[in-house]
Design a protein around this motif. Structure first.
Motif, PDB file in Angstrom:
ATOM      1  N   GLN A 236       0.806  -1.213   0.000  1.00 30.03           N
ATOM      2  CA  GLN A 236       0.000   0.000   0.000  1.00 30.03           C
ATOM      3  C   GLN A 236       0.845   1.271   0.000  1.00 30.03           C
ATOM      4  OE1 GLN A 236      -3.285   0.295  -0.314  1.00 30.03           O
ATOM      5  NE2 GLN A 236      -3.242   2.537  -0.136  1.00 30.03           N
ATOM      6  N   TYR A 237       1.976   1.253   0.713  1.00 29.48           N
ATOM      7  CA  TYR A 237       2.714   2.498   0.929  1.00 29.48           C
ATOM      8  C   TYR A 237       4.105   2.512   0.286  1.00 29.48           C
ATOM      9  CZ  TYR A 237      -1.108   2.966   4.179  1.00 29.48           C
ATOM     10  OH  TYR A 237      -2.366   3.021   4.720  1.00 29.48           O
ATOM     11  N   LYS A 238       4.416   1.489  -0.507  1.00 27.04           N
ATOM     12  CA  LYS A 238       5.675   1.440  -1.256  1.00 27.04           C
ATOM     13  C   LYS A 238       6.891   1.663  -0.352  1.00 27.04           C
ATOM     14  CE  LYS A 238       2.866   1.082  -4.676  1.00 27.04           C
ATOM     15  NZ  LYS A 238       2.485  -0.281  -5.126  1.00 27.04           N
ATOM     16  N   SER A 239       6.796   1.159   0.843  1.00 28.83           N
ATOM     17  CA  SER A 239       7.877   1.225   1.813  1.00 28.83           C
ATOM     18  C   SER A 239       7.796  -0.050   2.641  1.00 28.83           C
ATOM     19  CB  SER A 239       7.728   2.472   2.699  1.00 28.83           C
ATOM     20  OG  SER A 239       8.794   2.559   3.624  1.00 28.83           O
ATOM     21  N   THR A 240       8.620  -0.172   3.651  1.00 26.73           N
ATOM     22  CA  THR A 240       8.529  -1.351   4.514  1.00 26.73           C
ATOM     23  C   THR A 240       8.333  -0.909   5.953  1.00 26.73           C
ATOM     24  OG1 THR A 240      10.899  -1.518   5.026  1.00 26.73           O
ATOM     25  CG2 THR A 240      10.116  -2.595   2.996  1.00 26.73           C
ATOM     26  N   LEU A 241       7.676  -1.746   6.708  1.00 25.40           N
ATOM     27  CA  LEU A 241       7.451  -1.439   8.115  1.00 25.40           C
ATOM     28  C   LEU A 241       8.778  -1.394   8.867  1.00 25.40           C
ATOM     29  CD1 LEU A 241       5.410  -0.851  10.312  1.00 25.40           C
ATOM     30  CD2 LEU A 241       5.069  -3.319  10.591  1.00 25.40           C
ATOM     31  N   GLN A 242       9.719  -2.233   8.469  1.00 27.39           N
ATOM     32  CA  GLN A 242      11.028  -2.218   9.118  1.00 27.39           C
ATOM     33  C   GLN A 242      11.713  -0.867   8.919  1.00 27.39           C
ATOM     34  OE1 GLN A 242      13.481  -5.700   8.669  1.00 27.39           O
ATOM     35  NE2 GLN A 242      15.379  -4.548   8.853  1.00 27.39           N
ATOM     36  N   LYS A 243      11.687  -0.345   7.698  1.00 21.34           N
ATOM     37  CA  LYS A 243      12.296   0.962   7.435  1.00 21.34           C
ATOM     38  C   LYS A 243      11.573   2.064   8.207  1.00 21.34           C
ATOM     39  CE  LYS A 243      14.150  -0.039   2.826  1.00 21.34           C
ATOM     40  NZ  LYS A 243      14.061   0.282   1.373  1.00 21.34           N
ATOM     41  N   ALA A 244      10.260   1.940   8.318  1.00 17.85           N
ATOM     42  CA  ALA A 244       9.490   2.941   9.060  1.00 17.85           C
ATOM     43  C   ALA A 244       9.921   2.973  10.523  1.00 17.85           C
ATOM     44  CB  ALA A 244       7.998   2.633   8.947  1.00 17.85           C
ATOM     45  N   ILE A 245      10.085   1.806  11.122  1.00 22.00           N
ATOM     46  CA  ILE A 245      10.503   1.742  12.529  1.00 22.00           C
ATOM     47  C   ILE A 245      11.918   2.291  12.689  1.00 22.00           C
ATOM     48  CG2 ILE A 245      11.071   0.160  14.421  1.00 22.00           C
ATOM     49  CD1 ILE A 245       8.767  -1.641  13.348  1.00 22.00           C
ATOM     50  N   GLU A 246      12.805   1.919  11.786  1.00 24.76           N
ATOM     51  CA  GLU A 246      14.185   2.410  11.862  1.00 24.76           C
ATOM     52  C   GLU A 246      14.243   3.928  11.754  1.00 24.76           C
ATOM     53  OE1 GLU A 246      15.883   0.203   8.688  1.00 24.76           O
ATOM     54  OE2 GLU A 246      16.436  -1.520   9.946  1.00 24.76           O
ATOM     55  N   SER A 247      13.348   4.503  10.950  1.00 24.20           N
ATOM     56  CA  SER A 247      13.330   5.952  10.769  1.00 24.20           C
ATOM     57  C   SER A 247      12.635   6.670  11.918  1.00 24.20           C
ATOM     58  CB  SER A 247      12.627   6.294   9.449  1.00 24.20           C
ATOM     59  OG  SER A 247      12.462   7.689   9.310  1.00 24.20           O
ATOM     60  N   GLU A 248      11.493   6.138  12.337  1.00 25.60           N
ATOM     61  CA  GLU A 248      10.682   6.821  13.344  1.00 25.60           C
ATOM     62  C   GLU A 248      11.266   6.700  14.749  1.00 25.60           C
ATOM     63  OE1 GLU A 248       8.030   8.730  12.647  1.00 25.60           O
ATOM     64  OE2 GLU A 248       8.423   8.321  10.526  1.00 25.60           O
ATOM     65  N   PHE A 249      11.948   5.599  15.026  1.00 22.43           N
ATOM     66  CA  PHE A 249      12.521   5.381  16.357  1.00 22.43           C
ATOM     67  C   PHE A 249      14.046   5.513  16.267  1.00 22.43           C
ATOM     68  CE2 PHE A 249       8.409   3.421  16.404  1.00 22.43           C
ATOM     69  CZ  PHE A 249       7.914   3.667  17.680  1.00 22.43           C
ATOM     70  N   SER A 250      14.493   6.718  16.000  1.00 19.21           N
ATOM     71  CA  SER A 250      15.919   6.953  15.780  1.00 19.21           C
ATOM     72  C   SER A 250      16.540   7.882  16.811  1.00 19.21           C
ATOM     73  CB  SER A 250      16.142   7.534  14.377  1.00 19.21           C
ATOM     74  OG  SER A 250      15.408   8.741  14.216  1.00 19.21           O
ATOM     75  N   LEU A 252      17.979   9.280  20.576  1.00 14.92           N
ATOM     76  CA  LEU A 252      19.011   8.759  21.471  1.00 14.92           C
ATOM     77  C   LEU A 252      18.454   7.764  22.480  1.00 14.92           C
ATOM     78  CD1 LEU A 252      21.075  12.011  22.207  1.00 14.92           C
ATOM     79  CD2 LEU A 252      21.714  10.092  20.727  1.00 14.92           C
ATOM     80  N   ASN A 253      17.203   7.934  22.870  1.00 12.95           N
ATOM     81  CA  ASN A 253      16.605   7.070  23.887  1.00 12.95           C
ATOM     82  C   ASN A 253      15.683   6.008  23.292  1.00 12.95           C
ATOM     83  OD1 ASN A 253      17.820   8.533  26.047  1.00 12.95           O
ATOM     84  ND2 ASN A 253      16.243  10.116  25.833  1.00 12.95           N
ATOM     85  N   SER A 254      15.822   5.770  21.992  1.00 11.52           N
ATOM     86  CA  SER A 254      14.909   4.846  21.307  1.00 11.52           C
ATOM     87  C   SER A 254      15.513   3.474  21.051  1.00 11.52           C
ATOM     88  CB  SER A 254      14.468   5.456  19.964  1.00 11.52           C
ATOM     89  OG  SER A 254      13.765   6.664  20.161  1.00 11.52           O
ATOM     90  N   GLY A 255      16.729   3.235  21.518  1.00 11.82           N
ATOM     91  CA  GLY A 255      17.429   2.006  21.171  1.00 11.82           C
ATOM     92  C   GLY A 255      16.692   0.738  21.536  1.00 11.82           C
ATOM     93  N   THR A 256      16.247   0.623  22.791  1.00 12.73           N
ATOM     94  CA  THR A 256      15.631  -0.624  23.243  1.00 12.73           C
ATOM     95  C   THR A 256      14.278  -0.854  22.596  1.00 12.73           C
ATOM     96  OG1 THR A 256      16.772  -0.434  25.371  1.00 12.73           O
ATOM     97  CG2 THR A 256      14.920  -1.955  25.253  1.00 12.73           C
ATOM     98  N   ILE A 257      13.440   0.171  22.528  1.00 10.15           N
ATOM     99  CA  ILE A 257      12.118  -0.023  21.930  1.00 10.15           C
ATOM    100  C   ILE A 257      12.251  -0.290  20.434  1.00 10.15           C
ATOM    101  CG2 ILE A 257      11.753   2.466  21.623  1.00 10.15           C
ATOM    102  CD1 ILE A 257       9.094  -0.292  22.291  1.00 10.15           C
ATOM    103  N   LYS A 258      13.199   0.365  19.776  1.00  2.81           N
ATOM    104  CA  LYS A 258      13.409   0.085  18.350  1.00  2.81           C
ATOM    105  C   LYS A 258      13.848  -1.359  18.150  1.00  2.81           C
ATOM    106  CE  LYS A 258      16.948   1.872  16.051  1.00  2.81           C
ATOM    107  NZ  LYS A 258      17.769   2.840  15.259  1.00  2.81           N
ATOM    108  N   THR A 259      14.765  -1.832  18.977  1.00  2.00           N
ATOM    109  CA  THR A 259      15.222  -3.220  18.884  1.00  2.00           C
ATOM    110  C   THR A 259      14.062  -4.189  19.083  1.00  2.00           C
ATOM    111  OG1 THR A 259      17.427  -2.639  19.697  1.00  2.00           O
ATOM    112  CG2 THR A 259      16.769  -4.947  19.888  1.00  2.00           C
ATOM    113  N   ALA A 260      13.186  -3.890  20.038  1.00  2.00           N
ATOM    114  CA  ALA A 260      12.052  -4.770  20.333  1.00  2.00           C
ATOM    115  C   ALA A 260      11.050  -4.791  19.181  1.00  2.00           C
ATOM    116  CB  ALA A 260      11.368  -4.323  21.621  1.00  2.00           C
ATOM    117  N   LEU A 261      10.709  -3.618  18.661  1.00  2.00           N
ATOM    118  CA  LEU A 261       9.740  -3.552  17.562  1.00  2.00           C
ATOM    119  C   LEU A 261      10.298  -4.210  16.302  1.00  2.00           C
ATOM    120  CD1 LEU A 261       8.411   0.099  18.021  1.00  2.00           C
ATOM    121  CD2 LEU A 261       7.323  -2.026  18.769  1.00  2.00           C
TER     122      LEU A 261
END
Length: 346
Positions: A236-250, A252-261
């Motif tokens: 639908q969005y010509k992107s990937t959910l993985q890339k979205a998470i990597e971009s949105e959770f970038s 300094l304090n997003s390391g653990t939640i980004k790793t989990a998602l």
């Protein structure tokens, strides 16, 4: 050489049960076929440790070729015969990485996971949050419940309280949700397109990030549903959910939640490749991260699971897993032989 039994039970069948106050006990899985002799294997292990110098080859002849359900029964037979715990004797009679791996093989999977979590939360440099995520995220509800019970029996406090004390913010909320063990497991029909749209609007489709939506959807949906959401999102969005998470959770304090998602997304996409990546990351960089390697290897030692991971590893990294292990200087002597035995021949 003894061949590993083809028993294919999963850790989810190893349910945990408390018997009496403070007594460590787990309900046994079904006893394997008639050719399996837990009492005989228990005798081999005891002789290997207590008749003269430790006979590492005899230890490996059992430990490298028995599945976790079989080793559970061997440990029970060992306790009945010698009135002591097999993991404790192995810890006392062995050392180094060989000792760590050998002991891990004889512990109930839930008990071992609980031990790894306790160690991760009591590191000298603070909690190893990456290890906590790797152990907990993506587990079936029954395994989470077993790990929670094992932790409480072993360490005298609730796992949820221990994890809560070591985390904060989004990661605290997400891991707390994981530990509730209420994740959908293909029992609830949900709208795939609606979840894909909600995730897009919470991230790439807006200014800023609605973290709560990511946490709610990725923390509660089944693996099967998430796989469909990932595919719908890409279409639908010509992107990937993985890339979205990597971009949105970038942040300094997003390391653990980004790793989990990301773990949720990667496991839903290909669980075998996810674990292949964990093994590779334990060997990449300066030196081998032996604790991570051992923890991952022990979790994968059912033959069908190990075969799938080895296949995924070769497809992605263009070499056999054993060949990759040969490049690491840490794999020497008995540790090398036991690790090789658990991985299996190519």
């Amino acid at each position: 050489m003894l061949k590993r039994s083809p028993t294919q039970a999963s850790t989810s069948s190893l349910s945990a049960t408390r018997v009496g106050s403070g007594v460590r006990h787990f309900a046994p899985p079904p006893l394997p076929g008639s050719e399996f002799d837990p009492a005989g294997d228990a005798e081999i292990l005891h002789r290997a440790m207590f008749e003269g110098q430790v006979d590492e080859k005899s230890l490996m002849s059992v430990l490298a070729h028995r599945t976790p359900p079989e080793l559970y029964h061997i440990s029970q037979a060992y306790s009945d015969r010698f009135q002591t715990r097999l993991p404790s004797d192995i810890e006392a009679k062995t050392s180094g990485n060989f000792g760590k791996l050998a002991r891990a093989c004889t512990m109930h999977p839930a008990e071992y996971d609980a031990w790894c979590l306790d160690r991760a939360m009591k590191g000298t440099l603070g909690a190893d949050k990456e290890a906590i995520v790797e152990i907990l995220v993506g587990r079936p509800n029954v395994e989470i419940k077993a790990i929670k019970l094992a932790y409480e029996i072993s360490f005298g406090q609730s796992l949820a309280s221990a994890v809560e004390a070591q985390t904060s913010g989004d990661s605290k909320q997400f891991l707390g949700m994981v530990l509730e063990a209420n994740r959908d497991e293909n029992t609830v029909q949900r709208d795939v397109a609606a979840d894909a749209e909600a995730l897009y609007k919470a991230g790439e489709g807006k200014f800023g990030t609605d973290n709560a939506t990511f946490i709610r959807i990725l923390g509660t949906r089944s693996e099967k549903h998430m796989k469909a959401v990932i595919e719908a999102y890409a279409k639908q969005y010509k992107s990937t959910l993985q890339k979205a998470i990597e971009s949105e959770f970038s942040g300094l304090n997003s390391g653990t939640i980004k790793t989990a998602l990301l773990a949720v997304v990667r496991m839903a996409t290909s669980k075998a490749e996810f674990f292949a990546d964990l093994l590779e990351s334990s060997m990449s960089g300066m030196g081998t991260k032996d604790d991570k390697f051992i923890r991952t290897l022990v979790r994968l030692r059912y033959p069908p699971i190990m075969h799938a991971v080895k296949t995924a590893y070769e497809a992605k990294y263009k070499k056999h897993l054993v060949k990759r292990m040969e490049e690491e200087s840490t794999f020497k002597g008995a540790y090398r032989e036991l690790a090789w035995g658990l991985v299996g021949e190519e």
